[in-house]
Design a protein around this motif. Sequence first.
Motif, PDB file in Angstrom:
ATOM      1  N   ILE A  80       0.835  -1.204   0.000  1.00 36.86           N
ATOM      2  CA  ILE A  80       0.000   0.000   0.000  1.00 36.86           C
ATOM      3  C   ILE A  80       0.868   1.252   0.000  1.00 36.86           C
ATOM      4  O   ILE A  80       1.727   1.421   0.854  1.00 36.86           O
ATOM      5  N   LEU A  81       0.630   2.147  -0.967  1.00 38.19           N
ATOM      6  CA  LEU A  81       1.328   3.435  -1.018  1.00 38.19           C
ATOM      7  C   LEU A  81       0.604   4.476  -0.176  1.00 38.19           C
ATOM      8  O   LEU A  81       1.223   5.176   0.606  1.00 38.19           O
ATOM      9  N   ASN A  82      -0.719   4.555  -0.355  1.00 43.73           N
ATOM     10  CA  ASN A  82      -1.471   5.563   0.393  1.00 43.73           C
ATOM     11  C   ASN A  82      -2.970   5.325   0.304  1.00 43.73           C
ATOM     12  O   ASN A  82      -3.443   4.491  -0.477  1.00 43.73           O
ATOM     13  N   PHE A  83      -3.689   6.086   1.135  1.00 43.30           N
ATOM     14  CA  PHE A  83      -5.152   6.149   1.107  1.00 43.30           C
ATOM     15  C   PHE A  83      -5.529   7.606   0.884  1.00 43.30           C
ATOM     16  O   PHE A  83      -4.915   8.496   1.460  1.00 43.30           O
ATOM     17  N   GLU A  84      -6.562   7.826   0.049  1.00 41.46           N
ATOM     18  CA  GLU A  84      -7.063   9.182  -0.177  1.00 41.46           C
ATOM     19  C   GLU A  84      -8.577   9.173  -0.025  1.00 41.46           C
ATOM     20  O   GLU A  84      -9.246   8.293  -0.567  1.00 41.46           O
ATOM     21  N   LYS A  89     -15.743   8.346  -0.063  1.00 44.35           N
ATOM     22  CA  LYS A  89     -15.156   7.190  -0.722  1.00 44.35           C
ATOM     23  C   LYS A  89     -13.645   7.250  -0.531  1.00 44.35           C
ATOM     24  O   LYS A  89     -13.041   8.296  -0.715  1.00 44.35           O
ATOM     25  N   VAL A  90     -13.064   6.126  -0.178  1.00 43.05           N
ATOM     26  CA  VAL A  90     -11.627   6.066   0.048  1.00 43.05           C
ATOM     27  C   VAL A  90     -10.973   5.295  -1.092  1.00 43.05           C
ATOM     28  O   VAL A  90     -11.430   4.210  -1.464  1.00 43.05           O
ATOM     29  N   SER A  91      -9.917   5.871  -1.653  1.00 40.87           N
ATOM     30  CA  SER A  91      -9.109   5.169  -2.651  1.00 40.87           C
ATOM     31  C   SER A  91      -7.919   4.550  -1.936  1.00 40.87           C
ATOM     32  O   SER A  91      -7.230   5.221  -1.173  1.00 40.87           O
ATOM     33  N   ILE A  92      -7.690   3.271  -2.193  1.00 44.22           N
ATOM     34  CA  ILE A  92      -6.491   2.597  -1.697  1.00 44.22           C
ATOM     35  C   ILE A  92      -5.583   2.416  -2.907  1.00 44.22           C
ATOM     36  O   ILE A  92      -5.968   1.810  -3.896  1.00 44.22           O
ATOM     37  N   VAL A  93      -4.389   2.995  -2.824  1.00 46.61           N
ATOM     38  CA  VAL A  93      -3.430   2.940  -3.930  1.00 46.61           C
ATOM     39  C   VAL A  93      -2.329   1.958  -3.535  1.00 46.61           C
ATOM     40  O   VAL A  93      -1.647   2.142  -2.527  1.00 46.61           O
ATOM     41  N   THR A  94      -2.185   0.915  -4.350  1.00 45.61           N
ATOM     42  CA  THR A  94      -1.133  -0.072  -4.106  1.00 45.61           C
ATOM     43  C   THR A  94      -0.108   0.001  -5.231  1.00 45.61           C
ATOM     44  O   THR A  94      -0.275   0.759  -6.183  1.00 45.61           O
ATOM     45  N   LYS A  95       0.910  -0.817  -5.138  1.00 46.42           N
ATOM     46  CA  LYS A  95       1.936  -0.854  -6.176  1.00 46.42           C
ATOM     47  C   LYS A  95       1.360  -1.276  -7.522  1.00 46.42           C
ATOM     48  O   LYS A  95       1.885  -0.908  -8.558  1.00 46.42           O
ATOM     49  N   GLU A  96       0.264  -2.030  -7.509  1.00 44.53           N
ATOM     50  CA  GLU A  96      -0.277  -2.573  -8.746  1.00 44.53           C
ATOM     51  C   GLU A  96      -1.631  -2.021  -9.160  1.00 44.53           C
ATOM     52  O   GLU A  96      -2.029  -2.177 -10.305  1.00 44.53           O
TER      53      GLU A  96
END
Length: 192
Positions: free
Chosen positions: A103-107, A112-119
Motif C-alpha cells: 500500500i502506497l497511500n489512502f485518499e 469514498k476512500v481510494s487505496i493505492v497499491t503498487k499494482e
Amino acid sequence: MRRTTYDIIFLDIQFPEMSGVDIGKYIREDLKNEVVQIAYISAKEDYAMELFDYRHINFLVKPISYEKIKKVIDKYLVISEQDNHIFTYKKGYEFFKVSISDILNFENNNRKVSIVTKESIDEFYDSMENIYAAVKANKFLFIHKSTIVNYRYIKKFGYEQVTMTDGRIFSISQSRRKSIREMHMKIKMGNI
C-alpha cells in the motif's frame, strides 16, 4: 496479469509427481511466501516432523472430517486477526485483503476512500480514522484529513509536503506538521 493469492492451502502429502512436502518447500523457499497458511493432509502420521521446517498451520490425518477442517479454519481466523501485515476492507458483501507492504497511500474523496497499491487502485467506503487505526502501527502517517501515506514510499520529506516514490506530491496540513515531523524523526531514529 493478475496473480492469484490464497489465504490457506490444504495440501495432500502424496502426489504422483511431486510431494506435498516439496510443494510446501517451494512456497516457502522459492516463492518466499510466509503469508499463506498450509495445512498438510496425509494418511501417515510419520510426516509431521519433516514438515516442521515449512511452517504449517496444522497436520491432518486422513480420514478428514468437517470438524477437523473447521478447527484449521478457526485457527487461521485467529491468526489472521492478529496479523497486522494485512489490511482488510469491505466492498458491498465482499472482503478484500492487501499486504500492508504493497500500500502506497489512502485518499478520501467525498466519503469514498481510494487505496493505492503498487499494482492497482480500488475504492471503498470507510472513515479515514478507522483506516488509520488499522495501519498506524505499520509506519503510516495521517498527513492530512484526506490523506494517509505509507512512510516506506516517501521519497522526499518536506515540512509542508511529501513526495512519493511514484512522483505524486501530498500536502501536510498545517495543524499536523509538527506531529508528523516528530513521527518522521522517531521513525528515522528507529523508535517506531
